[in-house]
Design a protein around this motif. Structure first.
Motif, short mmCIF file in Angstrom:
data_model
loop_
_atom_site.label_atom_id
_atom_site.label_comp_id
_atom_site.label_asym_id
_atom_site.label_seq_id
_atom_site.Cartn_x
_atom_site.Cartn_y
_atom_site.Cartn_z
N PRO A 215 35.49 53.60 96.27
CA PRO A 215 35.67 52.53 95.30
C PRO A 215 34.70 52.63 94.11
N ARG A 216 33.62 53.40 94.28
CA ARG A 216 32.64 53.49 93.19
C ARG A 216 32.98 54.57 92.18
N CYS A 217 33.32 55.79 92.70
CA CYS A 217 33.49 56.89 91.75
C CYS A 217 34.87 57.53 91.86
N GLY A 218 35.67 57.12 92.83
CA GLY A 218 37.03 57.67 92.96
C GLY A 218 37.09 58.97 93.77
N GLY A 219 35.92 59.46 94.23
CA GLY A 219 35.88 60.69 95.03
C GLY A 219 36.56 60.49 96.39
N LYS A 220 36.98 61.58 97.00
CA LYS A 220 37.63 61.49 98.32
C LYS A 220 36.62 61.06 99.38
N LEU A 221 37.09 60.33 100.40
CA LEU A 221 36.18 59.92 101.48
C LEU A 221 36.30 60.89 102.64
N LYS A 222 35.14 61.22 103.23
CA LYS A 222 35.13 62.17 104.34
C LYS A 222 34.56 61.52 105.58
N LYS A 223 35.19 61.83 106.73
CA LYS A 223 34.74 61.26 108.00
C LYS A 223 33.44 61.92 108.45
N LYS A 224 32.52 61.08 108.96
CA LYS A 224 31.23 61.59 109.45
C LYS A 224 30.87 60.84 110.74
N LYS A 225 29.90 61.40 111.47
CA LYS A 225 29.43 60.70 112.66
C LYS A 225 27.93 60.47 112.50
N GLY A 226 27.48 59.24 112.68
CA GLY A 226 26.07 58.93 112.46
C GLY A 226 25.45 58.16 113.61
N LYS A 227 24.23 57.74 113.41
CA LYS A 227 23.45 57.01 114.41
C LYS A 227 24.17 55.75 114.89
N TYR A 228 24.86 55.06 113.94
CA TYR A 228 25.49 53.79 114.25
C TYR A 228 26.99 53.93 114.51
N GLY A 229 27.46 55.18 114.69
CA GLY A 229 28.88 55.39 114.96
C GLY A 229 29.56 56.14 113.82
N LYS A 230 30.90 56.11 113.88
CA LYS A 230 31.67 56.87 112.89
C LYS A 230 31.69 56.14 111.56
N PHE A 231 31.64 56.91 110.50
CA PHE A 231 31.76 56.30 109.17
C PHE A 231 32.39 57.29 108.20
N LYS A 232 32.76 56.78 107.03
CA LYS A 232 33.29 57.64 105.98
C LYS A 232 32.30 57.64 104.83
N ARG A 233 32.17 58.81 104.21
CA ARG A 233 31.23 58.93 103.11
C ARG A 233 31.93 59.59 101.92
N CYS A 234 31.47 59.26 100.74
CA CYS A 234 32.05 59.82 99.52
C CYS A 234 31.75 61.31 99.44
N LYS A 235 32.73 62.10 98.97
CA LYS A 235 32.52 63.55 98.87
C LYS A 235 31.41 63.88 97.86
N ASN A 236 31.13 62.95 96.98
CA ASN A 236 30.09 63.19 95.97
C ASN A 236 28.68 62.81 96.43
#
Ligand code: ZN
Length: 246
Positions: A215-236
């Motif tokens: 929603p901030r820059c329009g970049g694609k979101l990518k699935k990641k796994k972190g300390k607090y569970g699964k999340f999506k992060r901007c490709k940028n």
């Protein structure tokens, strides 16, 4: 016959309440907190409720601000039901109600925006520490992990009074209070525009999220796994730090 009319009236009232629910809920939450804050010693603590400031990017609406020699407290109130989960740095938190997960914007980040707006309009505060407090009404079940104060509304005065170190002079407190009252946009029309803009921004962000875009820059979101569970992060990442829990 009479009972039928009463039932009909009740049903219409319920429908009406439902349609205004989110607005009413927000209002009710803010009223609850305003009432609580009004119990603080008025000579020590100056309060402004529902402050609307003009900023460089538009407008910022602060639910409550408490100004005292012991610090400035910027307060955001949420009147949500269900289990609320989230942590300090996520872009979004979750509201879990009847096994249904809803996304809400991280109120800490929202309030940080308010604090920034405050520093923009009163440059003398730029290098001062401003306290952020996020309040939830008791309809919610808080399961959050944060450094910022995120608490139930009834504890707010206790937390404010815990600050005992003098940070501002009496004159500074009076100046800030007066200045903010002057800057407060009291015009109904501008307030309506503010609400419309907020709604439009939320809609646009939701649209992008549905398309798996940041929603901030329009970049694609990518699935990641972190300390607090699964999340999506901007490709940028790391240029863009948007992330969302999934
Ligand atoms: Zn991005």
């Amino acid at each position: 016959m009479k009972i039928g009319v009463v039932v009909l009236v009740l049903i219409s009232i319920l429908i009406l309440i439902k349609s205004y629910e989110s607005k009413v809920k927000g209002y009710v939450g803010e009223k609850l907190v305003a009432k609580k804050l009004s119990k603080l010693n008025k000579r020590k603590y100056k309060i402004i409720n529902n402050l609307l400031l003009k900023t460089l990017k538009g407008t910022a609406q602060i639910d409550h601000i408490v100004i005292s020699q012991y610090g400035i407290f910027v307060i955001e109130t949420k009147n949500y039901k269900g289990i609320i989960t989230g942590n300090e740095y996520d872009d979004n938190w979750n509201q879990i109600l009847f096994n249904n997960k809803e996304v809400l914007r991280n109120p800490i980040k929202q309030n940080n925006g308010h604090i920034k707006a405050l520093k923009d309009v009163i440059p003398a505060l730029r290098y001062k520490k401003i306290n952020s407090i996020i309040l939830f009404t008791k309809r919610s079940n808080l399961k959050v992990n944060t450094e910022t104060t995120v608490i139930y509304y009834n504890k707010v005065n206790k937390v404010i009074k815990r600050s005992r170190k003098k940070e501002f002079t009496k004159e500074e407190v009076d100046y800030i209070y007066k200045k903010l009252n002057e800057l407060n946009i009291d015009c109904f029309k501008q307030r309506v525009v503010h609400v419309k803009n907020v709604k439009r921004n939320i809609k646009e962000a939701e649209k992008k999220l549905r398309k798996n875009k940041c929603p901030r820059c329009g970049g694609k979101l990518k699935k990641k796994k972190g300390k607090y569970g699964k999340f999506k992060r901007c490709k940028n990442y790391p240029e863009c730090t948007f992330r969302i829990n999934i």
